[in-house]
Motif scaffolding. Structure first.
Motif, mmCIF file in Angstrom:
data_model
loop_
_atom_site.group_PDB
_atom_site.id
_atom_site.type_symbol
_atom_site.label_atom_id
_atom_site.label_comp_id
_atom_site.label_asym_id
_atom_site.label_seq_id
_atom_site.Cartn_x
_atom_site.Cartn_y
_atom_site.Cartn_z
ATOM 1 N N ALA A 1 7.133 42.987 -29.872
ATOM 2 C CA ALA A 1 7.414 41.706 -29.224
ATOM 3 C C ALA A 1 6.490 41.495 -28.047
ATOM 4 O O ALA A 1 6.032 40.364 -27.778
ATOM 5 C CB ALA A 1 8.870 41.654 -28.776
ATOM 6 N N LEU A 2 6.179 42.600 -27.340
ATOM 7 C CA LEU A 2 5.273 42.493 -26.201
ATOM 8 C C LEU A 2 3.857 42.188 -26.662
ATOM 9 O O LEU A 2 3.169 41.298 -26.110
ATOM 10 C CB LEU A 2 5.309 43.799 -25.402
ATOM 11 N N VAL A 3 3.368 42.915 -27.697
ATOM 12 C CA VAL A 3 1.993 42.744 -28.193
ATOM 13 C C VAL A 3 1.830 41.360 -28.830
ATOM 14 O O VAL A 3 0.801 40.694 -28.678
ATOM 15 C CB VAL A 3 1.636 43.866 -29.193
ATOM 16 N N ALA A 4 2.873 40.907 -29.541
ATOM 17 C CA ALA A 4 2.790 39.604 -30.209
ATOM 18 C C ALA A 4 2.960 38.459 -29.252
ATOM 19 O O ALA A 4 2.853 37.287 -29.642
ATOM 20 C CB ALA A 4 3.847 39.536 -31.292
ATOM 21 N N GLY A 5 3.228 38.728 -28.003
ATOM 22 C CA GLY A 5 3.373 37.690 -27.009
ATOM 23 C C GLY A 5 4.714 37.003 -27.052
ATOM 24 O O GLY A 5 4.886 35.946 -26.446
ATOM 25 N N GLN A 6 5.665 37.583 -27.767
ATOM 26 C CA GLN A 6 6.989 36.973 -27.852
ATOM 27 C C GLN A 6 7.817 37.218 -26.597
ATOM 28 O O GLN A 6 8.769 36.485 -26.327
ATOM 29 C CB GLN A 6 7.735 37.530 -29.065
ATOM 30 N N ALA A 7 7.443 38.256 -25.817
ATOM 31 C CA ALA A 7 8.179 38.562 -24.580
ATOM 32 C C ALA A 7 7.268 39.364 -23.665
ATOM 33 O O ALA A 7 6.317 40.024 -24.125
ATOM 34 C CB ALA A 7 9.437 39.380 -24.882
ATOM 35 N N ASP A 8 7.516 39.219 -22.361
ATOM 36 C CA ASP A 8 6.721 40.022 -21.444
ATOM 37 C C ASP A 8 7.351 41.406 -21.314
ATOM 38 O O ASP A 8 8.384 41.724 -21.940
ATOM 39 C CB ASP A 8 6.604 39.322 -20.084
ATOM 40 N N ASN B 1 7.940 61.195 -23.104
ATOM 41 C CA ASN B 1 6.984 61.020 -21.997
ATOM 42 C C ASN B 1 5.663 60.446 -22.523
ATOM 43 O O ASN B 1 5.019 59.605 -21.872
ATOM 44 C CB ASN B 1 6.743 62.349 -21.299
ATOM 45 N N THR B 2 5.265 60.902 -23.716
ATOM 46 C CA THR B 2 4.033 60.370 -24.328
ATOM 47 C C THR B 2 4.209 58.904 -24.659
ATOM 48 O O THR B 2 3.304 58.068 -24.445
ATOM 49 C CB THR B 2 3.697 61.169 -25.596
ATOM 50 N N LEU B 3 5.386 58.553 -25.183
ATOM 51 C CA LEU B 3 5.665 57.154 -25.479
ATOM 52 C C LEU B 3 5.590 56.300 -24.217
ATOM 53 O O LEU B 3 5.087 55.162 -24.234
ATOM 54 C CB LEU B 3 7.043 57.017 -26.110
ATOM 55 N N MET B 4 6.128 56.852 -23.125
ATOM 56 C CA MET B 4 6.094 56.119 -21.865
ATOM 57 C C MET B 4 4.639 55.859 -21.445
ATOM 58 O O MET B 4 4.293 54.761 -20.967
ATOM 59 C CB MET B 4 6.831 56.891 -20.780
ATOM 60 N N THR B 5 3.761 56.841 -21.710
ATOM 61 C CA THR B 5 2.337 56.664 -21.370
ATOM 62 C C THR B 5 1.715 55.534 -22.200
ATOM 63 O O THR B 5 0.979 54.670 -21.687
ATOM 64 C CB THR B 5 1.578 57.970 -21.606
ATOM 65 N N TYR B 6 2.027 55.527 -23.527
ATOM 66 C CA TYR B 6 1.515 54.467 -24.385
ATOM 67 C C TYR B 6 2.039 53.108 -23.958
ATOM 68 O O TYR B 6 1.307 52.093 -23.981
ATOM 69 C CB TYR B 6 1.891 54.738 -25.830
ATOM 70 N N VAL B 7 3.326 53.061 -23.590
ATOM 71 C CA VAL B 7 3.916 51.780 -23.164
ATOM 72 C C VAL B 7 3.208 51.259 -21.928
ATOM 73 O O VAL B 7 2.885 50.058 -21.814
ATOM 74 C CB VAL B 7 5.421 51.941 -22.916
ATOM 75 N N LYS B 8 2.955 52.146 -20.991
ATOM 76 C CA LYS B 8 2.255 51.719 -19.758
ATOM 77 C C LYS B 8 0.839 51.225 -20.056
ATOM 78 O O LYS B 8 0.355 50.237 -19.471
ATOM 79 C CB LYS B 8 2.215 52.888 -18.772
ATOM 80 N N GLN B 9 0.152 51.905 -21.040
ATOM 81 C CA GLN B 9 -1.207 51.501 -21.386
ATOM 82 C C GLN B 9 -1.197 50.130 -22.057
ATOM 83 O O GLN B 9 -2.052 49.277 -21.784
ATOM 84 C CB GLN B 9 -1.851 52.548 -22.291
ATOM 85 N N ILE B 10 -0.222 49.914 -22.964
ATOM 86 C CA ILE B 10 -0.113 48.610 -23.624
ATOM 87 C C ILE B 10 0.201 47.540 -22.596
ATOM 88 O O ILE B 10 -0.355 46.417 -22.644
ATOM 89 C CB ILE B 10 0.961 48.656 -24.716
ATOM 90 N N ASP B 11 1.096 47.860 -21.649
ATOM 91 C CA ASP B 11 1.434 46.899 -20.596
ATOM 92 C C ASP B 11 0.202 46.559 -19.790
ATOM 93 O O ASP B 11 -0.060 45.384 -19.450
ATOM 94 C CB ASP B 11 2.526 47.498 -19.719
ATOM 95 N N ALA B 12 -0.638 47.584 -19.508
ATOM 96 C CA ALA B 12 -1.858 47.348 -18.733
ATOM 97 C C ALA B 12 -2.846 46.513 -19.530
ATOM 98 O O ALA B 12 -3.513 45.609 -18.990
ATOM 99 C CB ALA B 12 -2.484 48.699 -18.328
ATOM 100 N N ASN B 13 -2.949 46.760 -20.844
ATOM 101 C CA ASN B 13 -3.872 45.987 -21.671
ATOM 102 C C ASN B 13 -3.464 44.520 -21.715
ATOM 103 O O ASN B 13 -4.317 43.606 -21.643
ATOM 104 C CB ASN B 13 -3.924 46.548 -23.087
#
Length: 483
Positions: free
Chosen positions: A71-78, A113-125
């Motif tokens: 939903a975040l990547v597709a722009g459906q939600a922040d 913890n790894t998932l949290m890292t990916y989530v933060k990277q996607i959020d940053a992108n």
């Protein structure tokens, strides 16, 4: 003699001790088994709770987190609206609450913890305007990591199921062992109970057997035996009571023997008084005097009276005689004395004829009349009269010997009464001589002992004379001789 105090044992105490031992044998293993079962149950419930919790986390990790990131990547939600941070934090907090160091959960936490890292990277992108293609690539990696984390959770659930099975088997083994141990303890308790029961029987039986044996010996007349001291507290008082009873019986028998000896001495003494040389000499002298005077009728009367007097005094050794014989003995004595003291002696015997067959103790009237004659009539100027009466009053006969002699003053009466009391505890011959107290004391003692009555002679005296009275229960020949 030194006395060693024996330890006393209580029947109730032994029963309590046995009951406590059996209670311990039965309750302690049961309590241990119960605690073990409760412990297994707690561990089992903990495993079930962990499995339920991890099972609920698995779809969140495997499905919810990728969907939120899509939903975040597709722009459906922040990032705030998709809630991925909250989901990861919830999963981490839940995993932290599970108190176990199992490898699968450790790997799952690291994966989160790894998932949290990916989530933060996607959020940053997404915030930095990085092309969506790059974020989609990271999303695919998130799906792979989430799948790995879900696989770790699945492995943990599988491991927990295996542990539950092991616990279940341990519980079964524990129940089996507890059952066998309970059966063994029940057998031991039954054995100890039987053994304690046998010991209790021996503990009680021996003192009771001793009591029975010694009681039988006492019943057979052996009063020298005594029941040995017992360790049984409840039987101690009974044993002491039996021994005290034997002591008392022995004392009473000895006392009865002494009283019988006193009676024999009293009887011998009164018989000796009957065969008084002076009385016999004076009577024979009176017979000779009457014979010389040619008074044959008086000679016959005195001789017959003297014969009856001595015959009834001896009575073939009998202690009890009919009242008519006692009165015949008395009138014989008075007849002789009347001839001797005709100027100073008058007498009257007033006893109904229907009382003649009543049996009385011999020599209970003549000594009192003799006492009245020698210590009352003879000492009074002009002489006096002796009156003997007997009256039936219900089941008793009241006798009274009264004289109109000189009587006794208070001091002399007190001396006579004291001599009578003294004769009840010591032989008559040791305390009372041939004075005025002898006949009274002798009759009083014999009445009290033979008739077993607390009432003896009642004496009243004043200057007008003396009156001696007493009561005797009426007895038949069967009462005194049994046939």
């Amino acid at each position: 003699m030194p006395h060693t105090k024996r330890a006393q044992s209580s029947i109730i105490g032994r029963m309590h001790w046995t009951l406590h031992l059996l209670s311990i044998l039965l309750l302690v293993p049961a309590l241990i088994s119960l605690m073990m079962m409760l412990s297994f149950r707690a561990s089992y419930n903990e495993s079930i709770t962990h499995m339920e919790t991890v099972s609920n986390l698995k779809p969140m990790v495997e499905t919810l987190i990728p969907e939120q990131l899509w939903a975040l990547v597709a722009g459906q939600a922040d990032i705030g609206q998709c809630g991925v941070y909250q989901t990861i934090n919830t999963i981490n907090a839940t995993l932290d609450s599970i108190t176990t160091s199992q490898l699968e959960l450790i790997v799952a936490q690291r994966t989160m913890n790894t998932l949290m890292t990916y989530v933060k990277q996607i959020d940053a992108n997404m915030s930095g305007g990085v092309p969506v293609v790059e974020s989609e690539r990271l999303l695919e990696e998130v799906r792979d990591v989430a799948s790995l984390a879900a696989s770790m959770l699945e492995d943990y659930i599988t491991w927990e199921i295996g542990q539950t099975a092991v616990k279940n088997q341990r519980l079964r083994n524990t129940v089996l062992i507890s059952t066998l141990a309970g059966i063994a303890l029940i057998m031991i308790a039954l054995f100890l109970s039987r053994r304690a029961s046998n010991r209790m029987v021996r503990f009680i039986h021996k003192p009771l057997e001793q009591l029975e044996h010694f009681a039988g010996s006492m019943a057979e007349g052996d009063l020298t035996v005594r029941v040995p001291a017992t360790d049984v507290e409840e039987l101690k008082t009974l044993t002491e009571g039996v021994n005290n009873m034997a002591d008392r019986l022995e004392e009473l028998i000895a006392q009865n023997r002494r009283e019988q000896e006193k009676l024999k001495k009293a009887e011998l003494r009164i018989l000796q008084a009957q065969i008084n040389p002076h009385f016999l000499y004076n009577t024979l002298d009176a017979i000779m005097w009457q014979a010389e005077s040619g008074n044959s009728a008086q000679v016959i009367e005195i001789t017959r009276a003297l014969s009856d007097f001595f015959r009834i005094s001896l009575s073939s050794g009998l202690e009890w005689i009919p009242l008519r014989e006692e009165l015949k003995h008395l009138t014989g004595y008075l007849s002789i004395q009347k001839i001797r003291y005709r100027d100073i002696l008058d007498y009257c015997v007033d006893v109904p004829d229907e009382l003649g067959e009543t049996y009385v103790l011999k020599l209970i009237l003549q000594p009192l009349v003799e006492n009245a004659l020698y210590h009352g009539i003879k000492h009074k100027r002009g002489g006096g009269t002796i009156t003997v009466t007997g009256r039936r009053m219900g089941g008793v006969i009241q006798f009274c010997v009264a004289d109109t002699g000189s009587g006794m003053n208070k001091e002399r009466l007190d001396e006579v009464l004291a001599a009578m009391r003294l004769s009840e505890f010591t032989p008559v011959a040791e305390n009372v001589g041939a004075g005025s107290g002898f006949g009274l004391s002798n009759v009083n003692l014999r009445i009290r002992l033979y008739y077993n009555t607390p009432d003896g002679l009642q004496i009243h005296s004043d200057p007008g004379g003396t009156r001696v009275s007493y009561r005797l229960p009426m007895k038949t020949k069967e009462d005194v001789y049994g046939h």
